[in-house]
Design a protein around this motif. Structure first.
Motif, PDB file in Angstrom:
ATOM      1  N   ASP A   9      -2.738  34.364  26.661  1.00  0.00           N
ATOM      2  CA  ASP A   9      -3.377  33.604  27.741  1.00  0.00           C
ATOM      3  C   ASP A   9      -4.497  34.415  28.383  1.00  0.00           C
ATOM      4  O   ASP A   9      -5.594  33.904  28.622  1.00  0.00           O
ATOM      5  N   LEU A  10      -4.196  35.685  28.674  1.00  0.00           N
ATOM      6  CA  LEU A  10      -5.193  36.531  29.340  1.00  0.00           C
ATOM      7  C   LEU A  10      -6.422  36.715  28.453  1.00  0.00           C
ATOM      8  O   LEU A  10      -7.557  36.594  28.917  1.00  0.00           O
ATOM      9  N   ALA A  11      -6.173  36.991  27.161  1.00  0.00           N
ATOM     10  CA  ALA A  11      -7.293  37.226  26.240  1.00  0.00           C
ATOM     11  C   ALA A  11      -8.182  35.984  26.146  1.00  0.00           C
ATOM     12  O   ALA A  11      -9.397  36.084  26.009  1.00  0.00           O
ATOM     13  N   PHE A  12      -7.562  34.814  26.232  1.00  0.00           N
ATOM     14  CA  PHE A  12      -8.322  33.572  26.150  1.00  0.00           C
ATOM     15  C   PHE A  12      -9.003  33.253  27.485  1.00  0.00           C
ATOM     16  O   PHE A  12     -10.203  32.954  27.534  1.00  0.00           O
ATOM     17  N   ASP A  13      -8.234  33.340  28.565  1.00  0.00           N
ATOM     18  CA  ASP A  13      -8.753  32.938  29.878  1.00  0.00           C
ATOM     19  C   ASP A  13      -9.888  33.832  30.373  1.00  0.00           C
ATOM     20  O   ASP A  13     -10.738  33.390  31.153  1.00  0.00           O
ATOM     21  N   VAL A  14      -9.887  35.088  29.914  1.00  0.00           N
ATOM     22  CA  VAL A  14     -10.911  36.017  30.412  1.00  0.00           C
ATOM     23  C   VAL A  14     -12.307  35.566  29.983  1.00  0.00           C
ATOM     24  O   VAL A  14     -13.301  35.861  30.643  1.00  0.00           O
ATOM     25  N   LEU A  15     -12.364  34.794  28.912  1.00  0.00           N
ATOM     26  CA  LEU A  15     -13.659  34.334  28.407  1.00  0.00           C
ATOM     27  C   LEU A  15     -14.371  33.428  29.408  1.00  0.00           C
ATOM     28  O   LEU A  15     -15.594  33.388  29.464  1.00  0.00           O
ATOM     29  N   SER A  16     -13.596  32.704  30.201  1.00  0.00           N
ATOM     30  CA  SER A  16     -14.216  31.798  31.170  1.00  0.00           C
ATOM     31  C   SER A  16     -14.071  32.309  32.610  1.00  0.00           C
ATOM     32  O   SER A  16     -14.494  31.647  33.554  1.00  0.00           O
TER      33      SER A  16
END
Ligand code: C2E
Ligand code: MG
Ligand code: MG
Ligand code: MG
Length: 291
Positions: free
Chosen positions: A26-33
């Motif tokens: 989740d963190l790796a994905f959410d950090v993109l936005s």
């Protein structure tokens, strides 16, 4: 009985592992936005001169307030971001923000403080990095001499040598200062320290903490090496007056840590840099104590 216990433990362990893994994903994905969603901000922590208490620079420290997980420490999410090219985007966001913030700082008198930005070795390996830094400096108008880039000792590792020494040489030629962060904890090579255009070393806070038990040898050694190579020494993680006094006595040039000032939101710093800081008088005046 045992078997049941074993299986229960196993299930619990799997669940624990799964939720940790889930959070990482989740963190790796959410950090993109996170940047676009206004979840990122920078805190600034001053680095002060032992000589006169002047704020030499303010280090930008990334803060992420996640909508579900709350504040996620950089030590948790930076390594995740470093696994993909996203570190380049995130790193550019940090640089951009830090340089434009620094343009708004005002000095009571004397020189304006610089801004120190942490840079991952992955960013340094990106052939576009140097140009990106140059672009950000020209867009924000920040003079290169007011930018310190903090790199870790991974820049000394032999497999990084080629690309990284090119990048560091180009950055240094622009007038940017290169500081080695967490000095003493990683791969150090004296010949590389000498060959690369390093301006300062930041002695890791574990050695500063060691002062409490009288462990001064590593700091003394680091200062000796730094002097020979003409490098500035900075001690990080200074938490107490006795640590600050010991560092002063050992001849460290600059101090940073909770004892001096905690990281602050950019908005709180603006009207005050560089002379709002009150150092204890014992640090400001007089010759180093004899011991
Ligand atoms: P660092 O660059 O060595 O930064 C120092 C860390 O120590 C910061 O933690 C700071 O808040 C904390 N600190 C400062 N004074 C004291 C003290 O007196 N005592 C103690 N115990 N700690 C102190 P933070 O902000 O959690 O950052 C942790 C690490 O995350 C940084 O270590 C840096 O390696 C990395 N980091 C932070 N921001 C960025 C960024 O924008 N880009 C990259 N690549 N890495 C970053
Ligand atoms: Mg740092
Ligand atoms: Mg550090
Ligand atoms: Mg550190």
């Amino acid at each position: 009985e045992l078997k049941r216990l074993g299986r229960g433990y196993f299930l619990f362990y799997r669940k624990e592992l799964a939720s940790r893994q889930r959070r990482r994903m989740d963190l790796a994905f959410d950090v993109l936005s996170a940047g676009d969603n206004n979840e990122l901000r920078l805190a600034y922590q001053p680095v002060v001169s032992v000589k006169d208490g002047r704020v030499e620079s303010l280090e930008a420290l990334l803060r992420w307030s996640h909508p579900r997980f709350g504040n996620v420490p950089p030590e948790e999410f930076i390594p995740l971001v470093e696994e993909s090219a996203a570190i380049n985007t995130l790193g550019a966001w940090v640089l951009n923000r830090a340089c434009s913030d620094a343009m708004r700082w005002q000095a009571g008198e004397g020189r304006l403080p610089g801004v120190a930005v942490n840079v991952s070795v992955i960013q340094l390996r990106d052939p576009l990095f140097v140009q990106r830094v140059a672009d950000i400096l020209s867009q924000t108008g920040l003079p290169p001499s007011r930018l310190d880039l903090e790199v870790t000792e991974t820049v000394f590792e032999p497999d990084n040598a080629e690309r990284i020494s090119l990048s560091l040489a180009a950055l240094s030629a622009m007038g940017i200062h290169i500081h080695v962060d967490d000095f003493g904890t990683g791969y150090s090579s004296l010949s590389r320290l000498h060959a690369l255009p390093i301006d300062a070393i930041k002695i890791d806070r574990s050695f500063v903490a060691g002062l409490d038990t009288g462990a001064t040898a590593i700091i003394e050694g680091a200062i000796l090496i730094a002097r020979r190579f003409g490098l500035t020494t900075i001690a990080e993680g200074v938490e107490t007056l006795s640590q600050a006094a010991a560092l002063h006595r050992l001849g460290v040039d600059r101090l940073q840590g909770y004892f001096i000032c905690h990281p602050q939101a950019a908005a709180r710093l603006m009207p005050v840099a560089p002379d709002w800081l009150e150092l204890p008088g014992s640090l400001l005046v007089g010759a180093p104590q004899e011991n």
